[in-house]
Design a protein around this motif. Structure first.
Motif, PDB file in Angstrom:
ATOM      1  N   ALA B  83      14.402  12.788  -8.996  1.00 48.34           N
ATOM      2  CA  ALA B  83      15.083  13.293  -7.816  1.00 48.34           C
ATOM      3  C   ALA B  83      14.138  14.148  -6.990  1.00 48.34           C
ATOM      4  O   ALA B  83      14.123  14.079  -5.762  1.00 48.34           O
ATOM      5  N   PHE B  84      13.316  14.935  -7.658  1.00 43.77           N
ATOM      6  CA  PHE B  84      12.371  15.795  -6.953  1.00 43.77           C
ATOM      7  C   PHE B  84      11.393  14.948  -6.130  1.00 43.77           C
ATOM      8  O   PHE B  84      11.143  15.198  -4.961  1.00 43.77           O
ATOM      9  N   ARG B  85      10.878  13.918  -6.779  1.00 40.96           N
ATOM     10  CA  ARG B  85       9.927  13.027  -6.136  1.00 40.96           C
ATOM     11  C   ARG B  85      10.560  12.376  -4.906  1.00 40.96           C
ATOM     12  O   ARG B  85       9.984  12.313  -3.831  1.00 40.96           O
ATOM     13  N   ARG B  86      11.798  11.912  -5.108  1.00 37.29           N
ATOM     14  CA  ARG B  86      12.528  11.239  -4.058  1.00 37.29           C
ATOM     15  C   ARG B  86      12.726  12.147  -2.847  1.00 37.29           C
ATOM     16  O   ARG B  86      12.572  11.730  -1.712  1.00 37.29           O
ATOM     17  N   ASP B  87      13.061  13.427  -3.135  1.00 38.55           N
ATOM     18  CA  ASP B  87      13.428  14.322  -2.044  1.00 38.55           C
ATOM     19  C   ASP B  87      12.227  14.916  -1.328  1.00 38.55           C
ATOM     20  O   ASP B  87      12.327  15.303  -0.163  1.00 38.55           O
ATOM     21  N   ASN B  88      11.098  15.041  -2.039  1.00 41.24           N
ATOM     22  CA  ASN B  88      10.007  15.809  -1.453  1.00 41.24           C
ATOM     23  C   ASN B  88       8.753  15.024  -1.120  1.00 41.24           C
ATOM     24  O   ASN B  88       7.952  15.471  -0.323  1.00 41.24           O
ATOM     25  N   LEU B  89       8.588  13.887  -1.741  1.00 42.40           N
ATOM     26  CA  LEU B  89       7.332  13.172  -1.584  1.00 42.40           C
ATOM     27  C   LEU B  89       7.539  11.767  -1.047  1.00 42.40           C
ATOM     28  O   LEU B  89       8.556  11.131  -1.319  1.00 42.40           O
ATOM     29  N   GLY B  90       6.561  11.312  -0.274  1.00 46.63           N
ATOM     30  CA  GLY B  90       6.578   9.924   0.172  1.00 46.63           C
ATOM     31  C   GLY B  90       5.259   9.287  -0.244  1.00 46.63           C
ATOM     32  O   GLY B  90       4.225   9.956  -0.256  1.00 46.63           O
ATOM     33  N   PHE B  91       5.308   8.019  -0.628  1.00 44.52           N
ATOM     34  CA  PHE B  91       4.092   7.366  -1.130  1.00 44.52           C
ATOM     35  C   PHE B  91       3.722   6.144  -0.320  1.00 44.52           C
ATOM     36  O   PHE B  91       4.576   5.377   0.071  1.00 44.52           O
ATOM     37  N   VAL B  92       2.402   5.983  -0.149  1.00 42.78           N
ATOM     38  CA  VAL B  92       1.896   4.721   0.388  1.00 42.78           C
ATOM     39  C   VAL B  92       0.769   4.286  -0.550  1.00 42.78           C
ATOM     40  O   VAL B  92      -0.141   5.062  -0.814  1.00 42.78           O
ATOM     41  N   PHE B  93       0.895   3.070  -1.081  1.00 42.09           N
ATOM     42  CA  PHE B  93      -0.091   2.619  -2.069  1.00 42.09           C
ATOM     43  C   PHE B  93      -0.990   1.537  -1.491  1.00 42.09           C
ATOM     44  O   PHE B  93      -0.622   0.849  -0.539  1.00 42.09           O
ATOM     45  N   GLN B  94      -2.121   1.381  -2.147  1.00 39.58           N
ATOM     46  CA  GLN B  94      -3.055   0.341  -1.706  1.00 39.58           C
ATOM     47  C   GLN B  94      -2.397  -1.048  -1.724  1.00 39.58           C
ATOM     48  O   GLN B  94      -2.522  -1.817  -0.792  1.00 39.58           O
ATOM     49  N   ASP B  95      -1.671  -1.330  -2.821  1.00 39.81           N
ATOM     50  CA  ASP B  95      -1.069  -2.663  -2.927  1.00 39.81           C
ATOM     51  C   ASP B  95       0.410  -2.650  -2.524  1.00 39.81           C
ATOM     52  O   ASP B  95       1.204  -3.405  -3.048  1.00 39.81           O
ATOM     53  N   PHE B  96       0.755  -1.783  -1.610  1.00 42.06           N
ATOM     54  CA  PHE B  96       2.066  -1.731  -0.949  1.00 42.06           C
ATOM     55  C   PHE B  96       3.229  -1.368  -1.864  1.00 42.06           C
ATOM     56  O   PHE B  96       4.091  -0.589  -1.503  1.00 42.06           O
ATOM     57  N   ASN B  97       3.255  -1.986  -3.032  1.00 44.16           N
ATOM     58  CA  ASN B  97       4.363  -1.731  -3.948  1.00 44.16           C
ATOM     59  C   ASN B  97       5.739  -1.913  -3.339  1.00 44.16           C
ATOM     60  O   ASN B  97       6.627  -1.080  -3.498  1.00 44.16           O
ATOM     61  N   LEU B  98       5.904  -3.018  -2.633  1.00 45.63           N
ATOM     62  CA  LEU B  98       7.247  -3.356  -2.166  1.00 45.63           C
ATOM     63  C   LEU B  98       7.907  -4.230  -3.223  1.00 45.63           C
ATOM     64  O   LEU B  98       7.235  -4.998  -3.904  1.00 45.63           O
ATOM     65  N   LEU B  99       9.213  -4.104  -3.336  1.00 46.15           N
ATOM     66  CA  LEU B  99       9.913  -4.926  -4.327  1.00 46.15           C
ATOM     67  C   LEU B  99      10.263  -6.277  -3.722  1.00 46.15           C
ATOM     68  O   LEU B  99      10.887  -6.334  -2.661  1.00 46.15           O
ATOM     69  N   ASP B 100       9.863  -7.347  -4.397  1.00 49.08           N
ATOM     70  CA  ASP B 100      10.126  -8.668  -3.828  1.00 49.08           C
ATOM     71  C   ASP B 100      11.587  -9.084  -3.946  1.00 49.08           C
ATOM     72  O   ASP B 100      11.981 -10.115  -3.440  1.00 49.08           O
ATOM     73  N   THR B 101      12.378  -8.272  -4.621  1.00 46.32           N
ATOM     74  CA  THR B 101      13.800  -8.607  -4.699  1.00 46.32           C
ATOM     75  C   THR B 101      14.562  -8.138  -3.462  1.00 46.32           C
ATOM     76  O   THR B 101      15.706  -8.506  -3.269  1.00 46.32           O
ATOM     77  N   PHE B 102      13.916  -7.267  -2.663  1.00 47.13           N
ATOM     78  CA  PHE B 102      14.611  -6.712  -1.507  1.00 47.13           C
ATOM     79  C   PHE B 102      13.990  -7.196  -0.210  1.00 47.13           C
ATOM     80  O   PHE B 102      12.783  -7.432  -0.136  1.00 47.13           O
ATOM     81  N   PHE B 142      11.506 -11.030   3.730  1.00 41.03           N
ATOM     82  CA  PHE B 142      11.152 -10.559   2.402  1.00 41.03           C
ATOM     83  C   PHE B 142       9.654 -10.296   2.332  1.00 41.03           C
ATOM     84  O   PHE B 142       8.889 -10.882   3.093  1.00 41.03           O
ATOM     85  N   PRO B 143       9.215  -9.400   1.435  1.00 39.92           N
ATOM     86  CA  PRO B 143       7.800  -9.013   1.398  1.00 39.92           C
ATOM     87  C   PRO B 143       6.834 -10.190   1.381  1.00 39.92           C
ATOM     88  O   PRO B 143       5.798 -10.136   2.033  1.00 39.92           O
ATOM     89  N   TYR B 144       7.201 -11.273   0.647  1.00 36.53           N
ATOM     90  CA  TYR B 144       6.245 -12.374   0.565  1.00 36.53           C
ATOM     91  C   TYR B 144       6.210 -13.202   1.837  1.00 36.53           C
ATOM     92  O   TYR B 144       5.462 -14.169   1.928  1.00 36.53           O
ATOM     93  N   GLU B 145       7.050 -12.829   2.807  1.00 35.49           N
ATOM     94  CA  GLU B 145       7.057 -13.598   4.052  1.00 35.49           C
ATOM     95  C   GLU B 145       6.305 -12.892   5.180  1.00 35.49           C
ATOM     96  O   GLU B 145       6.284 -13.385   6.302  1.00 35.49           O
ATOM     97  N   VAL B 146       5.721 -11.720   4.912  1.00 39.29           N
ATOM     98  CA  VAL B 146       5.081 -10.980   6.003  1.00 39.29           C
ATOM     99  C   VAL B 146       3.620 -10.669   5.657  1.00 39.29           C
ATOM    100  O   VAL B 146       3.197 -10.800   4.511  1.00 39.29           O
TER     101      VAL B 146
END
Ligand SMILES: Nc1ncnc2c1ncn2[C@@H]1O[C@H](COP(=O)(O)OP(=O)(O)OP(=O)(O)O)[C@@H](O)[C@H]1O
Ligand SMILES: [Mg+2]
Lengths: 661, 255
Positions: B83-102, B142-146
């Motif tokens: 919850a702390f991470r969710r509320d206070n931090l935002g992340f951007v990763f080299q390999d995007f880390n998007l979920l292909d289910t969404f 979807f992530p694999y389409e962009v």
């Protein structure tokens, strides 16, 4: 380059992909073993000498065909699964500078290794287990004398040929895959798993309609004959429905849920709904396969086991008394026949009881309410109702009836007593030709037969005033190929152990037929051997195929778990990074996996439930009418299968959880 | 105002079998002011990802303290950390880390859904972001389409939608071509202008030259830092390049 480079690389690849290739090779071995075993049992010379072996051989041949088709479909399916998972690796090779023809060479050596290992182990296993299964088969068909079982060289050759062809074809499709793709595709190939099925309302609708039709047919079948005719039609509908609903129905439903924003954007639903959509897209075909295979296992096992267990009961329906000897009254010396029977009985110290003898006439007629017609209306033969109206009619003179029942009934010229084996005869009169007879009594029992469920047509016994009346009706009604005069019957039950009675039956038949070649002998013990062969053969095949389908199911579940685990491990990490609780992630993922894997089992159980009415009707055609027995066999089958299924799930789930940690 | 304070951070990895130890961070201290845009540079293996993971509360340090807005994140209980991470931090990763289910939109919504925000709220936040990040067109895909650049912009949107105190980025341009990378850096600069604090690990001099300050890590320690002051991007670029070349030659202290 070293000439061993490609074989070596191929071997390394197989080892590296061991967690998918070892199960694949095991499946190949299993299929080869099954195929060879069936072929070698089928071609065993000893079987030919057994009575009733024609039916058994037919059943075994059916088994060979089914296993062959199954092996083709299933090995293709697993191969395509494997090659898809390896596309990334193959793409890497091509980026690292292997040309397509080199990749093809590696694939070729891989196939060679798989083929050599599978064929050699499969055939050796088949030779070893074949003998065991052969003994088992002889046991379930109650065949006592020992038969030798040799290595069947033809069988080895045929099996090798068939499977070389299958492996060759899979290799060709793999070549094609590599040839048609560019490295980028290969690199991406593994990522999307199976081809995404399109979800559409039309396909869903087709699914609902065909499943409904299949179920509808299953529920509306009324007679055994309809059941036999329509069962496979229903099966086809249900299979189409299952695929359509797994592929499209599930996704349509989930997408509908997704459209409801309030529901969808709840943290729990959000993750499960989209997760399920994704999983169903990837797994729909595999899950539908599991569902169909499971249904097949359940139906095969429950019917064959029911038949096998139930045959004791059903044989009585065919043979109210153990032995019946029937011949034309005018030209058969029944005193002599009886003497022969007695002397044969004495030889083996067999005793009999319930001995009855009487005159009779027998014919078939076509029933129209109370009119019985000699000529069957031929052009209506496609109508199932047609068979419902064919009646078996036996006439017996009152004298004989009174003697056998120690009764003293009396009848006028145009009066009869009637005994109906099935439902009671509903009319007050019965008409043969121009003569109308008055029914004075519906009998509840009769010495030569008993009440039982009738699957098609009717069986009536009519007691008439005397031999004159009997002959009068018979001459009006008999068909051209029926005997000219009326008949006489001698019936009795036997006491003794089965082996002795079998010998006695054979001896008696030979002795009686020697002097009276036209006499008709029906003997429960002789028939029993045939029944055992028939149902024992079925049971054997059922269990055999059941195990094979089960093996296939296990493998599909295992492959599914592995590919799920592979992808979930990445997803699992990302979800944690975006701020989802570890235990929560585990819980939601666990729930989805559970749903995905138990959906096919649930589907299979529903299928079996709807198939149950048809199965009972179909078995009734084999004179198995004990619905409680069929129900118990099915229930036990379902429970045992569900347990095995759960066990397999738990075992494979372990490799899944290992992957996501 | 001081937003992040890192004190004497030390991280030793112990390999699972046997006592083979790797000291990834030996002694790291620095602080980040509210609204700053800090780049972290250093050779491969110098401990940058390790540092970022600790700041992200994805990993625990062997010793040392990290204060975010006055709260020591090293001592937060496991049950509260998500919850702390969710509320206070935002992340951007080299390999995007998007979920292909969404879909892209749902990927961006994910942290808010987890925080149980209602749909209206999520939607209005997305409205204000999607224009700036130029992702309106691809929200339903979807992530694999962009493309990679689009994925990374979606990941930025996901990081920003929770209005985090601190955005952490680990080589965000690493998987992008130069044009897409440029585009992303402009976006970072823009959101920093609006007051967003950003901490970015990068190998790219061009990327680092956009920042207010560049920290250099060598062998698990802060080795040097460059403040932009009134320098232009080009001046920054040259200064960073120079520092890196000294760093690479294993050079003596610059100060
Ligand atoms: N989980 C781990 N277990 C053991 N050692 C690790 C682990 N993660 C990183 N290391 C080691 O710690 C050191 C620092 O690694 P880190 O990933 O932080 O480097 P980095 O600066 O991010 O490098 P790069 O620029 O290549 O990404 C390296 O020597 C690495 O081998
Ligand atoms: Mg790193």
């Amino acid at each position: 380059m070293n000439k061993f480079f490609y074989p070596k690389l191929a071997l390394v690849n197989l080892k590296k992909n061991g967690n998918t290739y070892i199960p694949y090779i095991l499946t190949c071995i299993g299929s080869i073993m099954a195929f060879y075993t069936m072929v070698s049992i089928h071609s065993n010379k000893g079987l030919d000498q057994m009575p009733g072996s024609i039916n058994l051989k037919m059943i075994l041949f059916l088994g060979i065909i089914v296993i062959g088709i199954f092996a083709v479909i299933f090995l293709f399916y697993t191969n395509s699964f494997l090659i898809k998972r390896r596309k990334k690796e193959l793409g890497l090779y091509s980026i690292l500078g292997l040309e397509k023809k080199h990749i093809a060479r590696v694939l070729f050596y891989e196939t060679i290794f798989v083929t050599v290992i599978s064929l050699s182990l499969g055939l050796i296993g088949g030779i070893l287990i074949g003998k065991l299964l052969f003994l088992l088969l002889l046991n379930v068909v109650h065949f006592k004398s020992p038969l030798s079982f040799h290595i069947d060289y033809w069988g080895l050759l045929i099996t090798t040929g068939v499977f070389l062809a299958i492996f060759g074809l899979t290799l060709l499709t793999n070549f094609l895959q590599v040839k048609l793709s560019n490295p980028i595709d290969l690199l991406k190939g593994g990522q999307h798993g199976e081809k995404e099925p399109k979800s559409s309302w039309i396909v869903t609708l087709i699914g609902i309609v065909s499943l409904g039709t299949g179920y509808g047919i299953a529920l509306s079948v009324e007679t055994p004959l309809e059941a036999l005719l329509l069962f496979f039609v229903a099966v086809v509908f249900v299979i189409i429905g299952t695929y359509a609903l797994f592929i499209s129905g599930s996704i349509t439903l989930l997408k509908q849920l997704k459209k409801n924003k309030k529901f969808y954007y709840q943290s729990r639903n959000f993750i499960s709904v989209s997760g399920m959509i994704y999983r169903m897209k990837q797994n729909a075909v595999g899950l539908a396969n599991i569902c169909i295979l499971s249904t097949m296992v359940l139906v095969t096992l429950s019917t064959t086991v029911s038949l096998y267990i139930g045959q004791e009961g059903m044989r009585r329906d065919f043979y109210p008394l153990d032995v019946s000897i029937v011949g034309e009254a005018a030209n058969t010396d029944f005193a002599a026949v009886k003497a022969i029977v007695e002397s044969e009985k004495d030889k083996l110290k067999v005793r009999s009881n319930n001995e009855i003898s009487f005159d009779l006439a027998h014919f078939r007629a076509f029933q129209e309410s109370n009119h019985f017609l000699k000529d069957m209306v031929a052009d209506e033969s496609t109508d199932a109702m047609y068979y419902e109206r064919i009646s078996n009619i036996t006439l017996i003179p009152l004298d004989d009836y009174n003697r056998l029942t120690s009764g003293s009934k009396s009848l006028a010229e145009n009066e009869v007593l009637i005994f109906s084996v099935g439902d009671n005869y509903g009319e007050p009169t019965i008409v043969f030709g121009d003569e109308q007879y008055l029914i004075t009594e519906q009998l509840e029992s009769i010495p030569m037969d008993f009440k039982k469920t009738q699957d098609m047509g009717h069986t009536y016994y009519l007691i008439v005033k005397d031999a004159g009346v009997m002959d009068g009706i018979y001459q009006t009604m008999r068909n051209d190929d029926d005997p000219v005069t009326t008949l006489h019957a001698l019936m009795f039950n036997l006491d003794g152990d089965e082996d002795t009675l079998n010998t006695f039956s054979a001896n008696m038949r030979a002795a009686v037929l020697q002097n009276n070649p036209d006499i008709n002998i029906q003997n429960l013990y002789e028939a029993l051997t045939e029944l055992y062969f028939f149902f024992g053969g079925f049971l054997f095949l059922g269990v055999f195929l059941g195990s094979l389908f089960m093996m296939a199911t296990v493998l599909i579940i295992y492959f599914k778990q592995i590919s799920e685990g592979y992808e979930d491990s990445e997803r699992f990490e990302i979800m944690q990074k975006v701020g989802m609780d570890k235990t929560e992630v585990k819980k939601t993922i666990g729930k989805q996996i559970l749903m995905v894997f138990f959906l096919p089992l649930a589907g299979a159980i529903v299928h079996v439930a709807f198939a149950f009415p048809v199965i009972t009707k179909m078995l009734a055609a084999f004179r198995l009418t004990n619905i409680t027995l069929i129900f118990l066999c099915t229930l036990v089958g379902v429970v045992v299968y569900a347990l095995v299924y759960t066990g397999v799930y738990l075992l494979t789930a372990r490799s899944y959880y290992k992957m996501i940690h | 105002m001081r937003l992040l304070e890192v004190k004497n951070l030390k991280k030793i990895y112990t390999t699972r079998f046997g006592g083979n130890q790797v000291q990834a961070l030996s002694n790291v201290s620095f602080s980040v002011e509210q609204g700053e845009y800090v780049a972290i540079m250093g050779e491969s293996g110098s401990g940058k990802t390790t540092l970022l993971n600790i700041l992200a509360s994805l990993d625990k340090p062997t010793s040392g303290e990290v204060f975010l807005d006055g709260k020591n994140i090293v001592t937060i209980k496991d049950s509260e950390i998500s919850a702390f991470r969710r509320d206070n931090l935002g992340f951007v990763f080299q390999d995007f880390n998007l979920l292909d289910t969404f879909s892209i939109q749902d990927n961006i919504f994910l942290p808010l859904v987890l925080a149980q925000k209602n749909y209206q709220e999520m939607n209005s936040r997305l409205q204000s972001l999607s224009g700036r990040l130029e992702i309106e067109e691809i929200l339903q895909k979807f992530p694999y389409e962009v493309s990679g650049g689009q994925k990374q912009r979606a990941a930025v949107a996901r990081a920003l939608i929770t209005k985090p105190k601190l955005v952490l980025a680990d080589e965000p341009t690493g998987a992008l071509d130069s044009k897409a990378a440029m585009n992303l850096l402009k976006i970072f600069a823009a959101i920093n202008h609006l007051g967003q604090t950003i901490l970015m690990v990068t190998h790219s001099v061009a990327a680092a030259s956009h920042a207010n300050r560049v920290l250099f890590i060598k062998d698990g320690e802060i080795y040097n830092q460059i403040y932009r002051g009134s320098m232009s991007n080009d001046d920054m670029y040259q200064k960073i390049s120079f520092t890196l070349s000294v760093l690479a030659s294993g050079g003596e202290d610059l100060e």
